[in-house]
Scaffold this motif. Structure first.
Motif, PDB file in Angstrom:
ATOM      1  N   ILE A  17       0.842  -1.209   0.000  1.00 51.08           N
ATOM      2  CA  ILE A  17       0.000   0.000   0.000  1.00 51.08           C
ATOM      3  C   ILE A  17       0.868   1.245   0.000  1.00 51.08           C
ATOM      4  CG2 ILE A  17      -1.750   1.300   1.267  1.00 51.08           C
ATOM      5  CD1 ILE A  17      -2.744  -1.407   2.389  1.00 51.08           C
ATOM      6  N   ILE A  18       1.942   1.228   0.787  1.00 49.43           N
ATOM      7  CA  ILE A  18       2.847   2.371   0.810  1.00 49.43           C
ATOM      8  C   ILE A  18       3.494   2.560  -0.561  1.00 49.43           C
ATOM      9  CG2 ILE A  18       5.017   3.241   1.799  1.00 49.43           C
ATOM     10  CD1 ILE A  18       4.088   1.917   4.446  1.00 49.43           C
ATOM     11  N   GLY A  19       3.772   1.456  -1.252  1.00 50.76           N
ATOM     12  CA  GLY A  19       4.286   1.552  -2.618  1.00 50.76           C
ATOM     13  C   GLY A  19       3.279   2.214  -3.555  1.00 50.76           C
ATOM     14  N   GLN A  20       1.999   1.902  -3.363  1.00 54.07           N
ATOM     15  CA  GLN A  20       0.965   2.561  -4.168  1.00 54.07           C
ATOM     16  C   GLN A  20       0.940   4.075  -3.886  1.00 54.07           C
ATOM     17  OE1 GLN A  20      -2.932   0.561  -3.877  1.00 54.07           O
ATOM     18  NE2 GLN A  20      -1.858  -1.263  -3.181  1.00 54.07           N
ATOM     19  N   ALA A  21       1.074   4.423  -2.611  1.00 55.80           N
ATOM     20  CA  ALA A  21       1.104   5.840  -2.246  1.00 55.80           C
ATOM     21  C   ALA A  21       2.308   6.540  -2.864  1.00 55.80           C
ATOM     22  CB  ALA A  21       1.126   5.986  -0.723  1.00 55.80           C
ATOM     23  N   GLN A  22       3.425   5.837  -2.920  1.00 55.07           N
ATOM     24  CA  GLN A  22       4.632   6.399  -3.521  1.00 55.07           C
ATOM     25  C   GLN A  22       4.399   6.752  -4.989  1.00 55.07           C
ATOM     26  OE1 GLN A  22       7.962   3.716  -3.499  1.00 55.07           O
ATOM     27  NE2 GLN A  22       9.377   5.213  -4.375  1.00 55.07           N
ATOM     28  N   VAL A  23       3.734   5.860  -5.719  1.00 58.78           N
ATOM     29  CA  VAL A  23       3.438   6.108  -7.134  1.00 58.78           C
ATOM     30  C   VAL A  23       2.532   7.326  -7.275  1.00 58.78           C
ATOM     31  CG1 VAL A  23       2.291   5.191  -9.186  1.00 58.78           C
ATOM     32  CG2 VAL A  23       3.787   3.710  -7.824  1.00 58.78           C
ATOM     33  N   LEU A  24       1.499   7.411  -6.439  1.00 59.51           N
ATOM     34  CA  LEU A  24       0.580   8.552  -6.497  1.00 59.51           C
ATOM     35  C   LEU A  24       1.302   9.851  -6.168  1.00 59.51           C
ATOM     36  CD1 LEU A  24      -2.558   7.024  -4.716  1.00 59.51           C
ATOM     37  CD2 LEU A  24      -2.199   7.324  -7.170  1.00 59.51           C
ATOM     38  N   ASP A  25       2.219   9.797  -5.213  1.00 61.03           N
ATOM     39  CA  ASP A  25       2.974  10.981  -4.844  1.00 61.03           C
ATOM     40  C   ASP A  25       3.823  11.472  -6.021  1.00 61.03           C
ATOM     41  OD1 ASP A  25       3.091  12.311  -2.116  1.00 61.03           O
ATOM     42  OD2 ASP A  25       5.211  12.356  -2.638  1.00 61.03           O
ATOM     43  N   ARG A  26       4.416  10.536  -6.731  1.00 67.78           N
ATOM     44  CA  ARG A  26       5.223  10.891  -7.905  1.00 67.78           C
ATOM     45  C   ARG A  26       4.352  11.499  -9.000  1.00 67.78           C
ATOM     46  NH1 ARG A  26       8.074   6.516  -8.049  1.00 67.78           N
ATOM     47  NH2 ARG A  26       6.695   5.320  -9.410  1.00 67.78           N
ATOM     48  N   GLN A  27       3.177  10.943  -9.194  1.00 65.54           N
ATOM     49  CA  GLN A  27       2.264  11.477 -10.216  1.00 65.54           C
ATOM     50  C   GLN A  27       1.796  12.885  -9.841  1.00 65.54           C
ATOM     51  OE1 GLN A  27      -0.773   8.453 -10.316  1.00 65.54           O
ATOM     52  NE2 GLN A  27       0.402   7.104 -11.666  1.00 65.54           N
ATOM     53  N   ALA A  28       1.523  13.109  -8.551  1.00 65.66           N
ATOM     54  CA  ALA A  28       1.109  14.446  -8.101  1.00 65.66           C
ATOM     55  C   ALA A  28       2.218  15.458  -8.352  1.00 65.66           C
ATOM     56  CB  ALA A  28       0.747  14.402  -6.618  1.00 65.66           C
ATOM     57  N   THR A  29       3.455  15.040  -8.116  1.00 68.48           N
ATOM     58  CA  THR A  29       4.607  15.917  -8.368  1.00 68.48           C
ATOM     59  C   THR A  29       4.656  16.343  -9.830  1.00 68.48           C
ATOM     60  OG1 THR A  29       5.868  14.790  -6.639  1.00 68.48           O
ATOM     61  CG2 THR A  29       7.114  16.111  -8.218  1.00 68.48           C
ATOM     62  N   GLU A  30       4.412  15.407 -10.714  1.00 67.98           N
ATOM     63  CA  GLU A  30       4.447  15.708 -12.151  1.00 67.98           C
ATOM     64  C   GLU A  30       3.395  16.750 -12.512  1.00 67.98           C
ATOM     65  OE1 GLU A  30       3.941  11.852 -13.819  1.00 67.98           O
ATOM     66  OE2 GLU A  30       5.991  11.192 -13.346  1.00 67.98           O
ATOM     67  N   HIS A  31       2.228  16.655 -11.904  1.00 67.27           N
ATOM     68  CA  HIS A  31       1.176  17.647 -12.185  1.00 67.27           C
ATOM     69  C   HIS A  31       1.557  19.026 -11.640  1.00 67.27           C
ATOM     70  CE1 HIS A  31      -1.928  15.364 -14.190  1.00 67.27           C
ATOM     71  NE2 HIS A  31      -1.802  14.381 -13.309  1.00 67.27           N
ATOM     72  N   ILE A  32       2.164  19.072 -10.461  1.00 69.95           N
ATOM     73  CA  ILE A  32       2.594  20.367  -9.919  1.00 69.95           C
ATOM     74  C   ILE A  32       3.675  20.974 -10.808  1.00 69.95           C
ATOM     75  CG2 ILE A  32       3.717  21.506  -7.959  1.00 69.95           C
ATOM     76  CD1 ILE A  32       2.362  19.460  -6.130  1.00 69.95           C
ATOM     77  N   GLN A  33       4.596  20.137 -11.275  1.00 67.24           N
ATOM     78  CA  GLN A  33       5.629  20.625 -12.189  1.00 67.24           C
ATOM     79  C   GLN A  33       5.004  21.235 -13.444  1.00 67.24           C
ATOM     80  OE1 GLN A  33       7.897  16.890 -12.443  1.00 67.24           O
ATOM     81  NE2 GLN A  33       9.720  18.058 -11.867  1.00 67.24           N
ATOM     82  N   GLN A  34       4.043  20.535 -13.998  1.00 63.18           N
ATOM     83  CA  GLN A  34       3.406  21.028 -15.222  1.00 63.18           C
ATOM     84  C   GLN A  34       2.635  22.319 -14.965  1.00 63.18           C
ATOM     85  OE1 GLN A  34       1.589  17.899 -17.815  1.00 63.18           O
ATOM     86  NE2 GLN A  34       2.386  16.480 -16.281  1.00 63.18           N
ATOM     87  N   ALA A  35       2.016  22.424 -13.803  1.00 63.95           N
ATOM     88  CA  ALA A  35       1.292  23.651 -13.465  1.00 63.95           C
ATOM     89  C   ALA A  35       2.251  24.840 -13.397  1.00 63.95           C
ATOM     90  CB  ALA A  35       0.562  23.479 -12.132  1.00 63.95           C
ATOM     91  N   VAL A  36       3.393  24.644 -12.738  1.00 65.58           N
ATOM     92  CA  VAL A  36       4.380  25.720 -12.617  1.00 65.58           C
ATOM     93  C   VAL A  36       4.958  26.081 -13.987  1.00 65.58           C
ATOM     94  CG1 VAL A  36       6.635  26.332 -11.660  1.00 65.58           C
ATOM     95  CG2 VAL A  36       4.951  25.156 -10.227  1.00 65.58           C
ATOM     96  N   GLN A  37       5.275  25.076 -14.780  1.00 68.39           N
ATOM     97  CA  GLN A  37       5.826  25.322 -16.116  1.00 68.39           C
ATOM     98  C   GLN A  37       4.833  26.074 -16.992  1.00 68.39           C
ATOM     99  OE1 GLN A  37       6.874  21.378 -17.398  1.00 68.39           O
ATOM    100  NE2 GLN A  37       8.659  21.264 -16.037  1.00 68.39           N
ATOM    101  N   GLN A  38       3.576  25.709 -16.857  1.00 66.92           N
ATOM    102  CA  GLN A  38       2.535  26.387 -17.633  1.00 66.92           C
ATOM    103  C   GLN A  38       2.434  27.858 -17.242  1.00 66.92           C
ATOM    104  OE1 GLN A  38      -0.939  23.976 -17.708  1.00 66.92           O
ATOM    105  NE2 GLN A  38      -1.991  25.183 -19.242  1.00 66.92           N
ATOM    106  N   GLN A  39       2.519  28.132 -15.963  1.00 69.74           N
ATOM    107  CA  GLN A  39       2.488  29.508 -15.464  1.00 69.74           C
ATOM    108  C   GLN A  39       3.718  30.275 -15.960  1.00 69.74           C
ATOM    109  OE1 GLN A  39       0.417  31.488 -14.084  1.00 69.74           O
ATOM    110  NE2 GLN A  39       0.980  32.189 -12.028  1.00 69.74           N
ATOM    111  N   GLU A  40       4.875  29.637 -15.909  1.00 66.69           N
ATOM    112  CA  GLU A  40       6.108  30.301 -16.356  1.00 66.69           C
ATOM    113  C   GLU A  40       6.053  30.620 -17.844  1.00 66.69           C
ATOM    114  OE1 GLU A  40       9.047  27.508 -15.137  1.00 66.69           O
ATOM    115  OE2 GLU A  40       9.231  28.334 -13.102  1.00 66.69           O
ATOM    116  N   ARG A  41       5.516  29.710 -18.652  1.00 63.28           N
ATOM    117  CA  ARG A  41       5.391  29.961 -20.090  1.00 63.28           C
ATOM    118  C   ARG A  41       4.465  31.146 -20.351  1.00 63.28           C
ATOM    119  NH1 ARG A  41       5.429  24.215 -20.475  1.00 63.28           N
ATOM    120  NH2 ARG A  41       3.143  24.175 -20.472  1.00 63.28           N
TER     121      ARG A  41
END
Length: 338
Positions: free
Chosen positions: A308-332
């Motif tokens: 279960i903790i491994g599943q949470a780890q995957v979700l955490d990584r996916q959330a990070t990717e969305h935050i990165q894209q949000a910031v990049q979109q704002q910067e563009r």
């Protein structure tokens, strides 16, 4: 902050079958300081793994929190000077006299933060609120006043740091979302904080400790209880942090239309992590099972938890990717002026 005049909103929240009133001041500071996005796991079942202050360098965590609140501050640490206690007393008295409580690490119990709201005898005794004030293990020299406040004399030796709240310099809504999220990404993507595995590495280290069957076979009951308590508290810590990360991102998204989609998706992923932590508790009979520590010896149960903790780890990584894209979109958008 609410006491000294800040008008943080109260948000309606429906969770676990009931309605709650959520203090957005708490959510805002956890999010903007980076605490809501962090995770630590030093191998060896260390209770300090759940200390919010070490989500990153504590000095930066404090600075980010005050920046987000819109206040100046002074961090006071011990130097060993003979006159130091008198200086600390004076600083505390000066702050109280201008109507501003003082933050202190320690006073009662471990070096965690408490609130000083008053003093007596020119600062020889302090009055305030501390999470450990009713704990028999830390009650020596502690008096509980009629109103519920603690009162403690000879406090200086048990106090590690003071944080004095300074002048207001901005509104708490003034810090740009992109700046806050850039710091969140720094916290999320770090792999170590002061020797402790952090972020994705912390998820991995936590799982490794869970799967060391020999440690559990050889553990006596007291050791097993310590292992379980460290794990149990971190499960709750992660559930709470990601739940408030969910609320924090949704609030940011309301004022950032070009970031809204990615922030909303990240927030949903964080809430799923919160829900998974309740699944972790369920493996050992639920949050309130007083015998859960006994079940922690079972290798199959711990393997389920690690999964279960491994599943949470995957979700955490996916959330990070969305935050990165949000910031990049704002910067563009800002770079093109559109």
């Amino acid at each position: 902050l609410r006491y000294i005049g800040e008008d943080y909103t109260w948000l309606p929240l429906y969770e676990h079958g009931r309605e709650w009133r959520l203090n957005y001041g708490n959510v805002h500071l956890l999010g903007a300081s980076g605490m809501a996005f962090g995770l630590l796991w030093e191998e060896g079942w260390k209770s300090s793994n759940v200390d919010h202050m070490f989500t990153a360098d504590p000095h930066i965590v404090i600075a980010k929190a005050f920046e987000a609140a819109g206040y100046q501050y002074e961090l006071v640490t011990k130097t060993g000077d003979e006159a130091e206690e008198a200086v600390w007393r004076q600083k505390i008295m000066d702050s109280i006299c201008r109507g501003v409580p003082v933050l202190a690490f320690g006073v009662i119990g471990p070096p965690l933060c408490c609130l000083i709201t008053g003093y007596q005898n020119h600062g020889e005794a302090l009055i305030g609120w501390n999470c450990f004030q009713d704990d028999p293990a830390w009650s020596h020299g502690v008096e509980i006043m009629e109103e519920g406040y603690f009162r403690k004399e000879n406090w200086f030796g048990d106090t590690w740091n003071l944080v004095l709240i300074g002048q207001k310099v901005a509104d708490y809504t003034d810090v740009p979302a992109s700046q806050i999220l850039s710091w969140a990404l720094t916290v999320i993507q770090q792999t170590e904080v002061m020797g402790r595995p952090a972020g994705q590495k912390a998820f991995e280290a936590w799982q490794r400790d869970l799967l060391k069957d020999d440690d559990f076979i050889e553990a006596d009951d007291a050791t097993l209880q310590r292992y379980h308590l460290t794990h149990h508290i971190l499960v709750g810590h992660l559930a709470e942090c990601r739940a408030w990360a969910n609320v924090f991102l949704l609030q940011l998204a309301k004022n950032e239309p070009e970031m809204k989609d990615h922030l909303t998706q990240a927030s949903q992923l964080y809430m799923r992590i919160h829900d998974l932590m309740w699944d972790v508790w369920a493996v050992l009979g639920g949050l309130w099972n007083k015998d859960a520590w006994r079940l922690f010896r079972d290798g199959d149960a711990r393997r389920k938890i690690a999964d279960i903790i491994g599943q949470a780890q995957v979700l955490d990584r996916q959330a990070t990717e969305h935050i990165q894209q949000a910031v990049q979109q704002q910067e563009r958008r800002l770079s093109t002026g559109s």
